[in-house]
Design an enzyme around this catalytic site. Structure first.
Site, PDB file in Angstrom:
ATOM      1  N   HIS A   7      40.184  51.045  34.655  1.00 50.17           N
ATOM      2  CA  HIS A   7      39.665  50.738  36.000  1.00 50.17           C
ATOM      3  C   HIS A   7      38.158  50.818  36.096  1.00 50.17           C
ATOM      4  O   HIS A   7      37.594  50.593  37.166  1.00 50.17           O
ATOM      5  CB  HIS A   7      40.258  51.717  37.020  1.00 50.17           C
ATOM      6  CG  HIS A   7      41.709  51.928  36.839  1.00 50.17           C
ATOM      7  ND1 HIS A   7      42.240  52.985  36.142  1.00 50.17           N
ATOM      8  CD2 HIS A   7      42.753  51.176  37.231  1.00 50.17           C
ATOM      9  CE1 HIS A   7      43.547  52.885  36.119  1.00 50.17           C
ATOM     10  NE2 HIS A   7      43.890  51.800  36.758  1.00 50.17           N
ATOM     11  N   GLU A  42      38.524  52.194  40.788  1.00 48.68           N
ATOM     12  CA  GLU A  42      37.587  51.099  40.522  1.00 48.68           C
ATOM     13  C   GLU A  42      36.457  51.079  41.557  1.00 48.68           C
ATOM     14  O   GLU A  42      35.276  50.934  41.206  1.00 48.68           O
ATOM     15  CB  GLU A  42      38.352  49.771  40.547  1.00 48.68           C
ATOM     16  CG  GLU A  42      37.483  48.592  40.170  1.00 48.68           C
ATOM     17  CD  GLU A  42      38.259  47.276  40.192  1.00 48.68           C
ATOM     18  OE1 GLU A  42      39.480  47.272  39.943  1.00 48.68           O
ATOM     19  OE2 GLU A  42      37.635  46.240  40.466  1.00 48.68           O
TER      20      GLU A  42
END
Ligand code: SF4
Length: 311
Positions: free
Chosen positions: A77, A129
Protein backbone atom coordinates in the site's frame (compact mmCIF):
# COMPACT_ATOMS: atom_id res chain seq x y z
CA UNK A 1 -30.33 -25.20 -7.90
CA UNK A 2 -28.96 -21.95 -9.28
CA UNK A 3 -26.53 -20.98 -12.03
CA UNK A 4 -23.09 -19.81 -10.98
CA UNK A 5 -21.10 -17.32 -13.03
CA UNK A 6 -17.56 -16.11 -12.52
CA UNK A 7 -16.39 -12.60 -13.30
CA UNK A 8 -12.99 -11.96 -14.81
CA UNK A 9 -10.68 -10.16 -14.27
CA UNK A 10 -10.89 -10.90 -10.56
CA UNK A 11 -8.44 -11.65 -7.77
CA UNK A 12 -4.76 -10.82 -7.63
CA UNK A 13 -3.53 -7.84 -9.57
CA UNK A 14 -0.04 -8.08 -11.01
CA UNK A 15 1.57 -6.22 -8.11
CA UNK A 16 -0.13 -8.18 -5.32
CA UNK A 17 1.17 -11.32 -7.00
CA UNK A 18 4.67 -9.78 -7.08
CA UNK A 19 4.60 -8.48 -3.51
CA UNK A 20 3.53 -11.87 -2.15
CA UNK A 21 6.18 -13.62 -4.26
CA UNK A 22 8.76 -11.12 -3.04
CA UNK A 23 7.95 -11.75 0.61
CA UNK A 24 7.93 -15.50 0.04
CA UNK A 25 11.40 -15.30 -1.53
CA UNK A 26 12.72 -13.15 1.32
CA UNK A 27 11.36 -15.55 3.94
CA UNK A 28 12.97 -18.52 2.18
CA UNK A 29 16.34 -16.78 1.81
CA UNK A 30 16.62 -14.97 5.15
CA UNK A 31 14.49 -16.72 7.76
CA UNK A 32 17.59 -18.21 9.42
CA UNK A 33 18.61 -14.68 10.39
CA UNK A 34 15.51 -14.16 12.57
CA UNK A 35 11.95 -12.99 11.90
CA UNK A 36 11.16 -10.91 8.84
CA UNK A 37 9.06 -7.86 9.71
CA UNK A 38 6.40 -6.23 7.54
CA UNK A 39 4.81 -2.90 8.32
CA UNK A 40 1.01 -3.09 8.39
CA UNK A 41 -0.14 -6.05 6.20
CA UNK A 42 1.73 -7.01 3.03
CA UNK A 43 -1.67 -6.90 1.25
CA UNK A 44 -5.13 -6.55 2.75
CA UNK A 45 -6.08 -10.20 2.95
CA UNK A 46 -6.52 -12.31 6.09
CA UNK A 47 -5.59 -15.57 4.39
CA UNK A 48 -2.29 -14.14 3.13
CA UNK A 49 -1.44 -12.51 6.45
CA UNK A 50 -2.13 -15.79 8.31
CA UNK A 51 -0.07 -17.72 5.74
CA UNK A 52 2.98 -15.53 6.39
CA UNK A 53 2.45 -15.42 10.15
CA UNK A 54 2.66 -19.21 10.14
CA UNK A 55 6.05 -18.80 8.45
CA UNK A 56 7.22 -16.53 11.26
CA UNK A 57 6.67 -13.14 9.59
CA UNK A 58 5.78 -10.40 12.09
CA UNK A 59 3.35 -7.69 10.96
CA UNK A 60 3.78 -4.52 12.97
CA UNK A 61 3.59 -0.76 12.58
CA UNK A 62 5.53 -0.30 15.81
CA UNK A 63 9.23 0.04 15.10
CA UNK A 64 9.97 -0.37 18.83
CA UNK A 65 9.11 -4.05 18.32
CA UNK A 66 11.63 -4.47 15.50
CA UNK A 67 15.20 -5.22 16.61
CA UNK A 68 18.02 -3.17 15.06
CA UNK A 69 19.44 -4.80 11.93
CA UNK A 70 16.26 -6.76 11.10
CA UNK A 71 14.78 -6.97 7.63
CA UNK A 72 11.59 -4.96 7.27
CA UNK A 73 9.40 -5.10 4.16
CA UNK A 74 7.14 -2.15 3.39
CA UNK A 75 3.66 -3.27 2.35
CA UNK A 76 2.12 -2.98 -1.12
CA UNK A 77 0.00 0.00 0.00
CA UNK A 78 3.00 2.30 0.11
CA UNK A 79 4.64 3.67 3.20
CA UNK A 80 4.85 7.00 4.99
CA UNK A 81 8.22 8.69 4.35
CA UNK A 82 8.58 9.38 8.10
CA UNK A 83 8.24 5.63 8.76
CA UNK A 84 10.97 4.86 6.22
CA UNK A 85 13.22 7.50 7.80
CA UNK A 86 12.62 6.07 11.29
CA UNK A 87 13.32 2.53 10.03
CA UNK A 88 16.58 3.64 8.43
CA UNK A 89 17.58 5.57 11.55
CA UNK A 90 17.23 2.29 13.40
CA UNK A 91 19.53 0.55 10.89
CA UNK A 92 16.76 -1.73 9.70
CA UNK A 93 17.34 -3.44 6.36
CA UNK A 94 14.45 -2.00 4.35
CA UNK A 95 12.82 -3.65 1.34
CA UNK A 96 10.10 -1.71 -0.44
CA UNK A 97 7.17 -3.79 -1.70
CA UNK A 98 5.07 -0.67 -2.40
CA UNK A 99 3.05 -0.95 -5.60
CA UNK A 100 4.64 1.18 -8.35
CA UNK A 101 1.20 2.69 -9.02
CA UNK A 102 1.05 3.93 -5.42
CA UNK A 103 4.61 5.20 -5.69
CA UNK A 104 3.47 7.11 -8.79
CA UNK A 105 0.97 9.03 -6.63
CA UNK A 106 3.66 9.72 -3.99
CA UNK A 107 5.87 11.10 -6.76
CA UNK A 108 3.06 13.26 -8.13
CA UNK A 109 2.46 14.61 -4.63
CA UNK A 110 6.14 15.41 -4.11
CA UNK A 111 6.36 17.13 -7.49
CA UNK A 112 3.28 19.28 -6.91
CA UNK A 113 4.48 20.24 -3.42
CA UNK A 114 7.92 21.18 -4.74
CA UNK A 115 6.20 23.50 -7.24
CA UNK A 116 4.25 25.30 -4.51
CA UNK A 117 0.90 23.51 -4.86
CA UNK A 118 -1.36 22.41 -2.06
CA UNK A 119 -3.03 19.06 -2.70
CA UNK A 120 -6.56 17.85 -2.21
CA UNK A 121 -6.21 14.07 -2.01
CA UNK A 122 -9.37 11.95 -2.36
CA UNK A 123 -9.03 8.91 -0.14
CA UNK A 124 -9.94 7.23 3.11
CA UNK A 125 -8.25 9.00 5.99
CA UNK A 126 -7.36 5.87 7.94
CA UNK A 127 -6.27 3.79 4.92
CA UNK A 128 -2.59 2.90 4.83
CA UNK A 129 -2.19 4.28 1.32
CA UNK A 130 -3.73 7.67 2.17
CA UNK A 131 -1.70 7.90 5.38
CA UNK A 132 1.47 7.27 3.38
CA UNK A 133 0.76 9.85 0.67
CA UNK A 134 -0.35 12.55 3.14
CA UNK A 135 2.83 12.02 5.14
CA UNK A 136 4.80 13.54 2.25
CA UNK A 137 3.67 16.91 3.56
CA UNK A 138 1.12 16.93 6.37
CA UNK A 139 0.63 20.70 6.14
CA UNK A 140 -0.06 20.82 2.42
CA UNK A 141 -1.89 17.58 1.60
CA UNK A 142 -5.55 17.43 2.64
CA UNK A 143 -7.32 14.08 2.59
CA UNK A 144 -11.03 14.22 1.78
CA UNK A 145 -13.48 11.34 1.40
CA UNK A 146 -16.65 13.17 0.35
CA UNK A 147 -18.21 16.52 -0.59
CA UNK A 148 -18.67 17.61 3.02
CA UNK A 149 -14.99 17.13 3.76
CA UNK A 150 -14.10 18.94 0.54
CA UNK A 151 -16.41 21.79 1.56
CA UNK A 152 -14.58 22.02 4.89
CA UNK A 153 -11.44 23.20 3.09
CA UNK A 154 -10.72 26.76 2.09
CA UNK A 155 -7.81 28.24 0.23
CA UNK A 156 -6.77 31.78 -0.63
CA UNK A 157 -7.44 32.72 -4.30
CA UNK A 158 -3.75 32.80 -5.13
CA UNK A 159 -3.04 29.29 -3.84
CA UNK A 160 -2.10 26.78 -6.57
CA UNK A 161 -4.06 23.54 -6.09
CA UNK A 162 -3.67 19.98 -7.34
CA UNK A 163 -5.95 16.97 -7.03
CA UNK A 164 -4.81 13.37 -6.46
CA UNK A 165 -6.57 10.24 -5.24
CA UNK A 166 -6.16 6.80 -3.71
CA UNK A 167 -5.69 3.99 -6.24
CA UNK A 168 -8.41 1.62 -5.04
CA UNK A 169 -11.53 3.78 -4.79
CA UNK A 170 -14.87 3.53 -6.55
CA UNK A 171 -14.32 4.81 -10.10
CA UNK A 172 -17.79 6.40 -10.23
CA UNK A 173 -17.73 8.03 -6.79
CA UNK A 174 -14.24 9.39 -7.36
CA UNK A 175 -15.20 10.84 -10.73
CA UNK A 176 -18.20 12.51 -9.13
CA UNK A 177 -16.10 14.00 -6.35
CA UNK A 178 -13.37 15.07 -8.78
CA UNK A 179 -16.02 16.86 -10.90
CA UNK A 180 -17.41 18.55 -7.78
CA UNK A 181 -13.99 19.74 -6.64
CA UNK A 182 -13.08 20.88 -10.17
CA UNK A 183 -16.25 22.97 -10.29
CA UNK A 184 -15.27 24.63 -7.03
CA UNK A 185 -11.68 25.15 -8.09
CA UNK A 186 -11.66 25.39 -11.91
CA UNK A 187 -7.90 25.93 -12.04
CA UNK A 188 -7.04 22.87 -9.95
CA UNK A 189 -4.41 20.68 -11.59
CA UNK A 190 -5.05 16.98 -12.22
CA UNK A 191 -2.49 14.25 -12.80
CA UNK A 192 -1.88 13.25 -16.45
CA UNK A 193 -3.35 9.77 -15.91
CA UNK A 194 -6.06 8.63 -13.52
CA UNK A 195 -4.70 7.59 -10.14
CA UNK A 196 -7.23 4.76 -9.86
CA UNK A 197 -5.24 1.72 -10.85
CA UNK A 198 -5.97 -0.54 -13.80
CA UNK A 199 -6.82 -3.51 -11.55
CA UNK A 200 -9.40 -1.60 -9.52
CA UNK A 201 -10.93 -0.19 -12.71
CA UNK A 202 -11.07 -3.54 -14.52
CA UNK A 203 -12.59 -5.43 -11.57
CA UNK A 204 -15.25 -2.78 -11.11
CA UNK A 205 -16.10 -2.76 -14.83
CA UNK A 206 -16.44 -6.55 -14.81
CA UNK A 207 -18.79 -6.48 -11.83
CA UNK A 208 -20.82 -3.64 -13.34
CA UNK A 209 -21.43 -5.82 -16.39
CA UNK A 210 -22.48 -8.86 -14.42
CA UNK A 211 -24.78 -7.21 -11.87
CA UNK A 212 -27.15 -6.42 -14.74
CA UNK A 213 -27.71 -10.17 -15.08
CA UNK A 214 -27.54 -11.54 -11.57
CA UNK A 215 -29.74 -12.22 -8.58
CA UNK A 216 -26.93 -12.04 -6.06
CA UNK A 217 -23.25 -11.16 -5.82
CA UNK A 218 -20.48 -12.72 -3.76
CA UNK A 219 -17.16 -10.93 -3.47
CA UNK A 220 -14.26 -12.87 -1.99
CA UNK A 221 -11.93 -10.54 -0.13
CA UNK A 222 -11.19 -9.08 3.29
CA UNK A 223 -13.16 -6.41 5.10
CA UNK A 224 -10.20 -4.01 5.13
CA UNK A 225 -9.59 -4.35 1.38
CA UNK A 226 -10.74 -1.10 -0.22
CA UNK A 227 -11.11 -2.48 -3.73
CA UNK A 228 -13.10 -5.52 -2.46
CA UNK A 229 -15.45 -3.20 -0.58
CA UNK A 230 -16.01 -1.16 -3.72
CA UNK A 231 -16.94 -4.30 -5.67
CA UNK A 232 -19.58 -5.18 -3.09
CA UNK A 233 -20.88 -1.60 -3.28
CA UNK A 234 -21.62 -2.04 -6.99
CA UNK A 235 -23.94 -4.96 -6.17
CA UNK A 236 -25.61 -3.02 -3.35
CA UNK A 237 -26.24 -0.07 -5.63
CA UNK A 238 -27.80 -2.41 -8.18
CA UNK A 239 -30.13 -3.52 -5.35
CA UNK A 240 -29.15 -7.16 -5.42
CA UNK A 241 -28.10 -9.09 -2.29
CA UNK A 242 -24.34 -8.64 -2.07
CA UNK A 243 -21.86 -10.05 0.39
CA UNK A 244 -18.12 -9.74 1.02
CA UNK A 245 -16.58 -12.86 2.55
CA UNK A 246 -13.06 -13.97 3.32
CA UNK A 247 -13.82 -17.58 2.46
CA UNK A 248 -16.64 -20.08 1.93
CA UNK A 249 -17.10 -20.64 5.68
CA UNK A 250 -18.38 -17.09 6.07
CA UNK A 251 -21.21 -17.57 3.56
CA UNK A 252 -24.55 -18.09 5.34
CA UNK A 253 -26.86 -20.63 3.71
CA UNK A 254 -29.66 -18.08 4.04
CA UNK A 255 -27.88 -15.97 1.42
CA UNK A 256 -28.39 -18.73 -1.12
CA UNK A 257 -32.14 -19.09 -0.77
CA UNK A 258 -34.53 -17.82 -3.43
CA UNK A 259 -31.97 -17.09 -6.12
CA UNK A 260 -31.71 -18.43 -9.65
CA UNK A 261 -28.24 -17.12 -10.50
CA UNK A 262 -25.26 -15.99 -8.49
CA UNK A 263 -22.14 -14.15 -9.60
CA UNK A 264 -18.75 -14.35 -8.00
CA UNK A 265 -15.78 -12.02 -8.14
CA UNK A 266 -12.88 -11.24 -5.82
CA UNK A 267 -10.76 -8.30 -4.76
CA UNK A 268 -7.26 -7.60 -6.04
CA UNK A 269 -5.63 -9.10 -2.93
CA UNK A 270 -7.74 -12.28 -2.70
CA UNK A 271 -6.09 -15.56 -3.75
CA UNK A 272 -8.02 -17.51 -6.38
CA UNK A 273 -7.86 -20.76 -4.42
CA UNK A 274 -10.42 -19.20 -2.04
CA UNK A 275 -12.73 -18.60 -5.00
CA UNK A 276 -12.19 -22.20 -6.13
CA UNK A 277 -13.00 -23.44 -2.59
CA UNK A 278 -16.21 -21.44 -2.69
CA UNK A 279 -17.07 -22.88 -6.10
CA UNK A 280 -16.48 -26.43 -4.85
CA UNK A 281 -18.72 -25.68 -1.88
CA UNK A 282 -21.52 -24.35 -4.09
CA UNK A 283 -21.29 -26.79 -6.98
CA UNK A 284 -23.43 -29.86 -6.75
CA UNK A 285 -25.38 -29.08 -3.61
CA UNK A 286 -26.45 -25.54 -4.47
CA UNK A 287 -25.69 -24.70 -8.04
CA UNK A 288 -24.07 -25.41 -11.39
CA UNK A 289 -21.09 -23.51 -12.76
CA UNK A 290 -22.29 -22.04 -16.04
CA UNK A 291 -19.65 -19.69 -17.32
CA UNK A 292 -16.74 -17.37 -16.70
CA UNK A 293 -17.35 -13.99 -18.29
CA UNK A 294 -14.12 -12.23 -19.26
CA UNK A 295 -14.61 -8.51 -19.80
CA UNK A 296 -10.93 -7.67 -20.21
CA UNK A 297 -7.59 -9.46 -20.58
CA UNK A 298 -4.97 -8.10 -18.20
CA UNK A 299 -1.41 -8.12 -19.45
CA UNK A 300 0.26 -5.92 -16.85
CA UNK A 301 3.64 -7.20 -15.69
CA UNK A 302 5.71 -5.64 -12.91
CA UNK A 303 9.34 -6.74 -12.89
CA UNK A 304 11.03 -6.75 -9.50
CA UNK A 305 14.41 -7.22 -8.01
CA UNK A 306 14.95 -7.89 -4.32
CA UNK A 307 17.68 -5.69 -3.01
CA UNK A 308 18.31 -6.27 0.67
CA UNK A 309 20.90 -4.11 2.40
CA UNK A 310 23.63 -6.17 4.10
CA UNK A 311 23.51 -6.60 7.86
S1 SF4 B 1 -4.77 -2.95 -6.51
FE1 SF4 B 1 -3.81 -1.45 -7.87
S2 SF4 B 1 -2.66 -0.10 -6.51
FE2 SF4 B 1 -3.15 -1.94 -5.33
S3 SF4 B 1 -1.36 -3.27 -5.58
FE3 SF4 B 1 -2.81 -3.79 -7.21
S4 SF4 B 1 -2.21 -2.55 -9.00
FE4 SF4 B 1 -1.25 -1.67 -7.18
Amino acid sequence: MFDIYLASPRGYCAWVDRAIGMLDDIVKAYQDEGPIYVNHEIVHNKFIVNYFERKGVVFSDNLDEVPTGSIIVFSAHGVAPSFVAAAKAKWLRCVDASCPLVIKVHNEAKKFISEGYQIIYIGKKNHQEAIGVADNDLENIFVVGNRQEADGLSFPDWQKLALLNQTTLSVDDTKELIDYICQKYPDIKLPGFSDICYATTNRQEAVKEIVKLSDALIIVGSENSSNSQKLKLIGERASIPSILIDNKDELPNSFLEWISSIWISSGASAPDNLVQDLLDHLKGKWGVLKEEIITKEEKMIFPYKIDIPKS
